[in-house]
Design a protein around this motif. Structure first.
Motif, PDB file in Angstrom:
ATOM      1  N   GLN A 173       0.829  -1.201   0.000  1.00  0.00           N
ATOM      2  CA  GLN A 173       0.000   0.000   0.000  1.00  0.00           C
ATOM      3  C   GLN A 173       0.867   1.256   0.000  1.00  0.00           C
ATOM      4  O   GLN A 173       0.591   2.227  -0.712  1.00  0.00           O
ATOM      5  CB  GLN A 173      -0.927  -0.013   1.224  1.00  0.00           C
ATOM      6  CG  GLN A 173      -1.866   1.173   1.288  1.00  0.00           C
ATOM      7  CD  GLN A 173      -2.809   1.195   0.090  1.00  0.00           C
ATOM      8  OE1 GLN A 173      -3.527   0.236  -0.155  1.00  0.00           O
ATOM      9  NE2 GLN A 173      -2.812   2.299  -0.650  1.00  0.00           N
ATOM     10  N   LYS A 260      -4.298   1.330 -14.734  1.00  0.00           N
ATOM     11  CA  LYS A 260      -4.309  -0.140 -14.785  1.00  0.00           C
ATOM     12  C   LYS A 260      -3.350  -0.731 -13.753  1.00  0.00           C
ATOM     13  O   LYS A 260      -3.674  -1.691 -13.051  1.00  0.00           O
ATOM     14  CB  LYS A 260      -3.918  -0.602 -16.192  1.00  0.00           C
ATOM     15  CG  LYS A 260      -4.957  -0.284 -17.253  1.00  0.00           C
ATOM     16  CD  LYS A 260      -4.485  -0.751 -18.627  1.00  0.00           C
ATOM     17  CE  LYS A 260      -5.504  -0.416 -19.709  1.00  0.00           C
ATOM     18  NZ  LYS A 260      -5.048  -0.836 -21.052  1.00  0.00           N
ATOM     19  N   LYS A 263      -4.734  -0.127 -10.151  1.00  0.00           N
ATOM     20  CA  LYS A 263      -5.893  -0.981  -9.832  1.00  0.00           C
ATOM     21  C   LYS A 263      -5.465  -2.419  -9.567  1.00  0.00           C
ATOM     22  O   LYS A 263      -5.923  -3.056  -8.611  1.00  0.00           O
ATOM     23  CB  LYS A 263      -6.888  -0.947 -10.988  1.00  0.00           C
ATOM     24  CG  LYS A 263      -8.148  -1.773 -10.695  1.00  0.00           C
ATOM     25  CD  LYS A 263      -9.116  -1.742 -11.844  1.00  0.00           C
ATOM     26  CE  LYS A 263     -10.387  -2.509 -11.468  1.00  0.00           C
ATOM     27  NZ  LYS A 263     -10.141  -3.883 -11.065  1.00  0.00           N
ATOM     28  N   ARG A 264      -4.558  -2.963 -10.427  1.00  0.00           N
ATOM     29  CA  ARG A 264      -4.102  -4.337 -10.222  1.00  0.00           C
ATOM     30  C   ARG A 264      -3.366  -4.497  -8.892  1.00  0.00           C
ATOM     31  O   ARG A 264      -3.588  -5.451  -8.146  1.00  0.00           O
ATOM     32  CB  ARG A 264      -3.192  -4.753 -11.373  1.00  0.00           C
ATOM     33  CG  ARG A 264      -2.787  -6.227 -11.294  1.00  0.00           C
ATOM     34  CD  ARG A 264      -1.964  -6.658 -12.475  1.00  0.00           C
ATOM     35  NE  ARG A 264      -0.666  -6.019 -12.499  1.00  0.00           N
ATOM     36  CZ  ARG A 264      -0.291  -5.116 -13.396  1.00  0.00           C
ATOM     37  NH1 ARG A 264      -1.135  -4.718 -14.349  1.00  0.00           N
ATOM     38  NH2 ARG A 264       0.920  -4.586 -13.361  1.00  0.00           N
ATOM     39  N   GLU A 265      -2.518  -3.532  -8.571  1.00  0.00           N
ATOM     40  CA  GLU A 265      -1.779  -3.620  -7.311  1.00  0.00           C
ATOM     41  C   GLU A 265      -2.708  -3.461  -6.113  1.00  0.00           C
ATOM     42  O   GLU A 265      -2.509  -4.092  -5.073  1.00  0.00           O
ATOM     43  CB  GLU A 265      -0.677  -2.557  -7.271  1.00  0.00           C
ATOM     44  CG  GLU A 265       0.387  -2.710  -8.345  1.00  0.00           C
ATOM     45  CD  GLU A 265       1.087  -4.058  -8.258  1.00  0.00           C
ATOM     46  OE1 GLU A 265       1.172  -4.618  -7.161  1.00  0.00           O
ATOM     47  OE2 GLU A 265       1.534  -4.557  -9.306  1.00  0.00           O
ATOM     48  N   TRP A 266      -3.741  -2.621  -6.245  1.00  0.00           N
ATOM     49  CA  TRP A 266      -4.709  -2.469  -5.152  1.00  0.00           C
ATOM     50  C   TRP A 266      -5.498  -3.766  -4.942  1.00  0.00           C
ATOM     51  O   TRP A 266      -5.779  -4.144  -3.790  1.00  0.00           O
ATOM     52  CB  TRP A 266      -5.646  -1.321  -5.460  1.00  0.00           C
ATOM     53  CG  TRP A 266      -6.796  -1.199  -4.509  1.00  0.00           C
ATOM     54  CD1 TRP A 266      -8.114  -1.290  -4.791  1.00  0.00           C
ATOM     55  CD2 TRP A 266      -6.722  -0.978  -3.092  1.00  0.00           C
ATOM     56  NE1 TRP A 266      -8.873  -1.138  -3.670  1.00  0.00           N
ATOM     57  CE2 TRP A 266      -8.047  -0.948  -2.600  1.00  0.00           C
ATOM     58  CE3 TRP A 266      -5.684  -0.807  -2.199  1.00  0.00           C
ATOM     59  CZ2 TRP A 266      -8.346  -0.753  -1.261  1.00  0.00           C
ATOM     60  CZ3 TRP A 266      -5.987  -0.609  -0.855  1.00  0.00           C
ATOM     61  CH2 TRP A 266      -7.294  -0.582  -0.398  1.00  0.00           C
ATOM     62  N   ASP A 267      -5.835  -4.461  -6.024  1.00  0.00           N
ATOM     63  CA  ASP A 267      -6.506  -5.759  -5.892  1.00  0.00           C
ATOM     64  C   ASP A 267      -5.609  -6.761  -5.162  1.00  0.00           C
ATOM     65  O   ASP A 267      -6.093  -7.570  -4.357  1.00  0.00           O
ATOM     66  CB  ASP A 267      -6.875  -6.302  -7.275  1.00  0.00           C
ATOM     67  CG  ASP A 267      -7.983  -5.483  -7.930  1.00  0.00           C
ATOM     68  OD1 ASP A 267      -8.729  -4.818  -7.193  1.00  0.00           O
ATOM     69  OD2 ASP A 267      -8.086  -5.517  -9.178  1.00  0.00           O
ATOM     70  N   ARG A 268      -4.319  -6.724  -5.435  1.00  0.00           N
ATOM     71  CA  ARG A 268      -3.400  -7.620  -4.725  1.00  0.00           C
ATOM     72  C   ARG A 268      -3.365  -7.310  -3.233  1.00  0.00           C
ATOM     73  O   ARG A 268      -3.321  -8.215  -2.399  1.00  0.00           O
ATOM     74  CB  ARG A 268      -1.997  -7.483  -5.313  1.00  0.00           C
ATOM     75  CG  ARG A 268      -1.845  -8.057  -6.716  1.00  0.00           C
ATOM     76  CD  ARG A 268      -0.439  -7.840  -7.253  1.00  0.00           C
ATOM     77  NE  ARG A 268      -0.282  -8.395  -8.594  1.00  0.00           N
ATOM     78  CZ  ARG A 268       0.815  -8.250  -9.331  1.00  0.00           C
ATOM     79  NH1 ARG A 268       1.860  -7.579  -8.853  1.00  0.00           N
ATOM     80  NH2 ARG A 268       0.875  -8.783 -10.533  1.00  0.00           N
ATOM     81  N   ARG A 270      -5.783  -6.019  -1.439  1.00  0.00           N
ATOM     82  CA  ARG A 270      -7.025  -6.513  -0.838  1.00  0.00           C
ATOM     83  C   ARG A 270      -7.009  -8.028  -0.683  1.00  0.00           C
ATOM     84  O   ARG A 270      -7.551  -8.568   0.284  1.00  0.00           O
ATOM     85  CB  ARG A 270      -8.217  -6.095  -1.703  1.00  0.00           C
ATOM     86  CG  ARG A 270      -8.552  -4.624  -1.582  1.00  0.00           C
ATOM     87  CD  ARG A 270      -9.896  -4.306  -2.190  1.00  0.00           C
ATOM     88  NE  ARG A 270      -9.931  -4.605  -3.614  1.00  0.00           N
ATOM     89  CZ  ARG A 270     -11.007  -4.458  -4.391  1.00  0.00           C
ATOM     90  NH1 ARG A 270     -12.136  -4.027  -3.877  1.00  0.00           N
ATOM     91  NH2 ARG A 270     -10.957  -4.763  -5.666  1.00  0.00           N
ATOM     92  N   THR A 271      -6.369  -8.727  -1.622  1.00  0.00           N
ATOM     93  CA  THR A 271      -6.243 -10.189  -1.500  1.00  0.00           C
ATOM     94  C   THR A 271      -5.425 -10.547  -0.264  1.00  0.00           C
ATOM     95  O   THR A 271      -5.769 -11.463   0.491  1.00  0.00           O
ATOM     96  CB  THR A 271      -5.577 -10.760  -2.767  1.00  0.00           C
ATOM     97  OG1 THR A 271      -6.362 -10.427  -3.900  1.00  0.00           O
ATOM     98  CG2 THR A 271      -5.446 -12.273  -2.648  1.00  0.00           C
ATOM     99  N   LYS A 274      -7.575  -9.950   2.886  1.00  0.00           N
ATOM    100  CA  LYS A 274      -8.585 -10.999   3.110  1.00  0.00           C
ATOM    101  C   LYS A 274      -7.930 -12.281   3.624  1.00  0.00           C
ATOM    102  O   LYS A 274      -8.473 -12.970   4.473  1.00  0.00           O
ATOM    103  CB  LYS A 274      -9.333 -11.284   1.814  1.00  0.00           C
ATOM    104  CG  LYS A 274     -10.250 -10.151   1.397  1.00  0.00           C
ATOM    105  CD  LYS A 274     -10.961 -10.479   0.082  1.00  0.00           C
ATOM    106  CE  LYS A 274     -11.874  -9.337  -0.352  1.00  0.00           C
ATOM    107  NZ  LYS A 274     -12.562  -9.645  -1.629  1.00  0.00           N
TER     108      LYS A 274
END
Length: 276
Positions: A173, A260, A263-268, A270-271, A274
């Motif tokens: 982050q 792009k 967004k991809r790094e932010w999805d990582r 969040r993974t 979780k």
């Protein structure tokens, strides 16, 4: 002019709400992680207390086995002394001639021997039973200790994995924030430069600022990922356009590639959150 001011005020208001929401979510996540850590510490303390109780029981069992061995030794010594005494009595004392007019009652002579054999057999049987039970108790205790240790190690390993994932998510982050800030700063410098203005006509501070953000972005990206490399290429091309007085601008391309990547790094991130 008034509409523009109102629009800016609303934009600032929404940005403030988003920042406050993000801080509240982060605080809630931190509280949940603190509660999870406290629960784990309580579980580990309980397991340690169980291990201490089992150790105390094992020590008591060892003391009982030692007492049983002492009793066995005393019984063996007593039986040996008794046998030796009987043998000595038969060998040293002279037999008194007694004339018996009735049949010999062999039961009287065999009774002491039968009693001694019975005592010795009972003692040996008792000691064997104690030994078997002691061995079973020790085996059960070792198995229980092994299970407790495995549970404890598993809990510690899971907590270590969760902590490591949290640290990785936080670091990613921070990396995302740094990359976004550098790209934004670079685009701001480019946007403030007129297409017809030559790069050499910029003052030293502006030049230094432009190259500084460009090199920082290159250091932050991953050269093994294609879109990261494309971003750096677009940035270099944009600088060359400024140098060569080209009116063509690549700001929209840089923004599209950056979105792009972010967004991809932010999805990582969040993974990771979780999973932890």
């Amino acid at each position: 002019m008034k509409n523009i001011i109102n629009t800016l005020v609303l934009l600032l208001f929404f940005i403030s709400l988003n920042v406050l929401s993000a801080n509240e979510i982060k605080e809630e996540q931190m509280e949940e992680k603190i509660e999870a850590n406290n629960a784990l510490k309580t579980k580990v303390s309980s397991l340690n207390r169980d291990v201490d109780l089992l150790s105390i029981k094992q020590q008591k069992l060892s003391d009982a086995i030692e007492k049983s061995r002492t009793v066995q030794t005393d019984i063996n010594l007593t039986a040996s002394s008794l046998v030796a005494y009987i043998e000595d009595a038969y060998t040293t004392e002279k037999p008194i001639p007694i004339k018996i007019n009735q049949k010999t009652n062999w039961y009287i002579y065999l009774l002491p021997l039968i009693t001694i054999i019975t005592i010795i057999a009972s003692t040996l049987l008792s000691l064997r039973t104690i030994k078997i039970k002691s061995h079973e108790s020790i085996s059960a205790l070792k198995a229980s200790n092994k299970n407790l240790v495995e549970i404890n190690n598993k809990s510690i390993s899971e907590e270590h994995d969760r902590t490591q994932k949290t640290i990785i998510a936080n670091n990613r982050q921070e990396w995302i924030n740094s990359l976004r800030d550098e790209i934004t700063s670079f685009l701001a410098v480019v946007a403030s430069t007129s297409p017809s203005q030559h790069l050499t006509q910029m003052n030293e501070a502006e030049k230094k600022n432009l190259w500084l953000h460009s090199y920082k972005i290159e250091l932050l990206i991953n050269p093994k990922e294609k879109d990261h490399v494309d971003l750096v290429d677009k940035i270099r091309e944009e600088i060359n356009n400024l140098i060569n007085l080209k009116e063509e601008t690549l700001i929209s391309d840089i923004i599209s590639i950056s979105q792009k990547i972010l967004k991809r790094e932010w999805d990582r991130v969040r993974t990771f959150e979780k999973a932890s």
